[in-house]
Design an enzyme around this catalytic site. Sequence first.
Site, PDB file in Angstrom:
ATOM      1  N   HIS A 159       0.835  -1.224   0.000  1.00  0.00           N
ATOM      2  CA  HIS A 159       0.000   0.000   0.000  1.00  0.00           C
ATOM      3  C   HIS A 159       0.863   1.265   0.000  1.00  0.00           C
ATOM      4  O   HIS A 159       0.430   2.307   0.490  1.00  0.00           O
ATOM      5  CB  HIS A 159      -0.958   0.036   1.199  1.00  0.00           C
ATOM      6  CG  HIS A 159      -1.692  -1.251   1.421  1.00  0.00           C
ATOM      7  ND1 HIS A 159      -2.905  -1.528   0.852  1.00  0.00           N
ATOM      8  CD2 HIS A 159      -1.341  -2.359   2.127  1.00  0.00           C
ATOM      9  CE1 HIS A 159      -3.297  -2.751   1.212  1.00  0.00           C
ATOM     10  NE2 HIS A 159      -2.359  -3.280   1.988  1.00  0.00           N
ATOM     11  N   SER A 286      15.367  20.642 -16.359  1.00  0.00           N
ATOM     12  CA  SER A 286      14.138  21.397 -16.581  1.00  0.00           C
ATOM     13  C   SER A 286      14.488  22.670 -17.330  1.00  0.00           C
ATOM     14  O   SER A 286      15.548  23.252 -17.128  1.00  0.00           O
ATOM     15  CB  SER A 286      13.517  21.738 -15.218  1.00  0.00           C
ATOM     16  OG  SER A 286      12.705  22.887 -15.344  1.00  0.00           O
ATOM     17  N   LYS A 292      16.581  21.091 -11.187  1.00  0.00           N
ATOM     18  CA  LYS A 292      15.897  19.820 -11.434  1.00  0.00           C
ATOM     19  C   LYS A 292      16.770  18.790 -12.148  1.00  0.00           C
ATOM     20  O   LYS A 292      17.558  19.112 -13.018  1.00  0.00           O
ATOM     21  CB  LYS A 292      14.641  20.045 -12.290  1.00  0.00           C
ATOM     22  CG  LYS A 292      13.503  20.732 -11.594  1.00  0.00           C
ATOM     23  CD  LYS A 292      12.971  19.975 -10.387  1.00  0.00           C
ATOM     24  CE  LYS A 292      12.210  18.718 -10.759  1.00  0.00           C
ATOM     25  NZ  LYS A 292      10.961  19.006 -11.471  1.00  0.00           N
ATOM     26  N   GLU A 299      10.002   7.739 -16.888  1.00  0.00           N
ATOM     27  CA  GLU A 299       8.629   8.229 -17.114  1.00  0.00           C
ATOM     28  C   GLU A 299       8.148   7.867 -18.515  1.00  0.00           C
ATOM     29  O   GLU A 299       7.003   7.442 -18.706  1.00  0.00           O
ATOM     30  CB  GLU A 299       8.567   9.743 -16.921  1.00  0.00           C
ATOM     31  CG  GLU A 299       8.765  10.159 -15.467  1.00  0.00           C
ATOM     32  CD  GLU A 299       8.978  11.660 -15.334  1.00  0.00           C
ATOM     33  OE1 GLU A 299       8.077  12.417 -15.725  1.00  0.00           O
ATOM     34  OE2 GLU A 299      10.046  12.066 -14.862  1.00  0.00           O
TER      35      GLU A 299
END
Length: 470
Positions: A159, A286, A292, A299
């Site tokens: 979970h 970024s 970043k 992804e």
Amino acid sequence: MKKEAQVSRSGRFTQTAAQELVDFTESISFDWRLWRQDIIGSMAHARMLNKIGVLKKAELDEIIDGLESIGDEIDQGQFEWKPELEDVHMNIESALTERAPAGAKLHTSRSRNDQVALDMRMWLRDEIIRVIDEIQALQSELVALGKRSFPTPIPGYTHLQRAQPVPFAHHLLAYVEMLDRDAQRFSDTFDRVNVCPLGSGALAGSTLKLNRDMVAIELGFVDSEGSPRLTQNSMDAVSDRDFVVEFMSAAALTAVHLSRLSEDLILWSSAEFNFIKISDAYTTGSSLMPQKKNPDLAELTRGKSGRVIGNLVSLLTLLKGLPMTYNRDLQEDKERLFDGSDTLHGCLRITAAMIANTEIRPENCQSAANDATLLATDLADYLVNIKVPFREAHHIVGAVVALAEEKQKPLDKLSLRDLKSVDSRFKKDALSVFSLDRALEERKTIGSPGLREVKKQLRKWQSRLNNERQ
Ligand code: ARG
């Protein structure tokens, strides 16, 4: 309309094809990828036609030479593909007939319907071998990272809540197992792909005495004893694409596994977890925020799994309402197949490269795992060992956890007296349960995250993959 467009219309049609029809029906823009299989398949068919007396030796030689020269031209990017000739089969046949008149005999007892089924099966055989190889390369990188990380523990999650400690390597090995089943699924698929449909004609075979065995053997459609493997029903052979669906289904499941791995990598590289560092060469920046470092490769792999699933659904939908046998709808299978397969190759390769360029942050992993609440279940096991029924033990340890919370103390900082205040059966050795080393030492059964077992698994996988990849 150019003369070439007439090949499949000659005799029957009085009008040439409309340009819109050509544009709408052509498949050469994507099925040119089957050229190698088409040429090899045609050569085998020609040799068989010679064997059964349809082609003279000189005609066969002319055809083989012609096909070879076409192959060379395609390979060197010098072949001109013509959309008005529809597909790869007509393009090659027409070029052959131009340079070798005997080419006009090549299509004897053959239809594009069994030809395309043959080409797809041959193309898929090569693809499957490549995919399995790439899966194993990724497994090897996961095992290597597992070894580099060993014996560092992390919390295992259910979970997405911290549950019980496991070696980082154990988590990686879970993916090695998934990928192993994926490779098995591809290899099972190979078995059903590797059946020769040639000789089925358009749908009803041929009145000529074809030697299907000869073609199948030449093209490698054989079992482990070298016996030919032939489709057994001409209608099934030209209408069936379940071997493509099976491939895509194995691909979709593999892509889903890669997507889950990607999700773990994304979480682990976030500041919240900070368990891993993916090297700069495999992360992106970024355009706005200078600080970043983004895990875009993971992804995109997660995102691209959707494409592979989509291709599977498209293929199933394509087949769902088709009457027997061949219908032109089937031409739509190719772009789905090529896209799914290309996407999967890309994801497998980039994930392997990214894992090879990823290191764990041992201190962060260790300190996250050093949370005594992760050992609450081990405390229940302690009670079970002194004959307390597990349900009761679960309840008692729940009360111990509540007490620790009330006292605002970590679980392992409770005293024996605290434990005894919950249940008098706790003895002094109960506190020794709260040792992470012990917890990992004690897990000895097969498949458990005990250090000894995980080490054994790492060794097993390393040697298995080394053997298989030689
Ligand atoms: N390009 C076609 C396909 O991929 C080849 C088979 C065409 N057969 C036909 N009867 N028109 O399905």
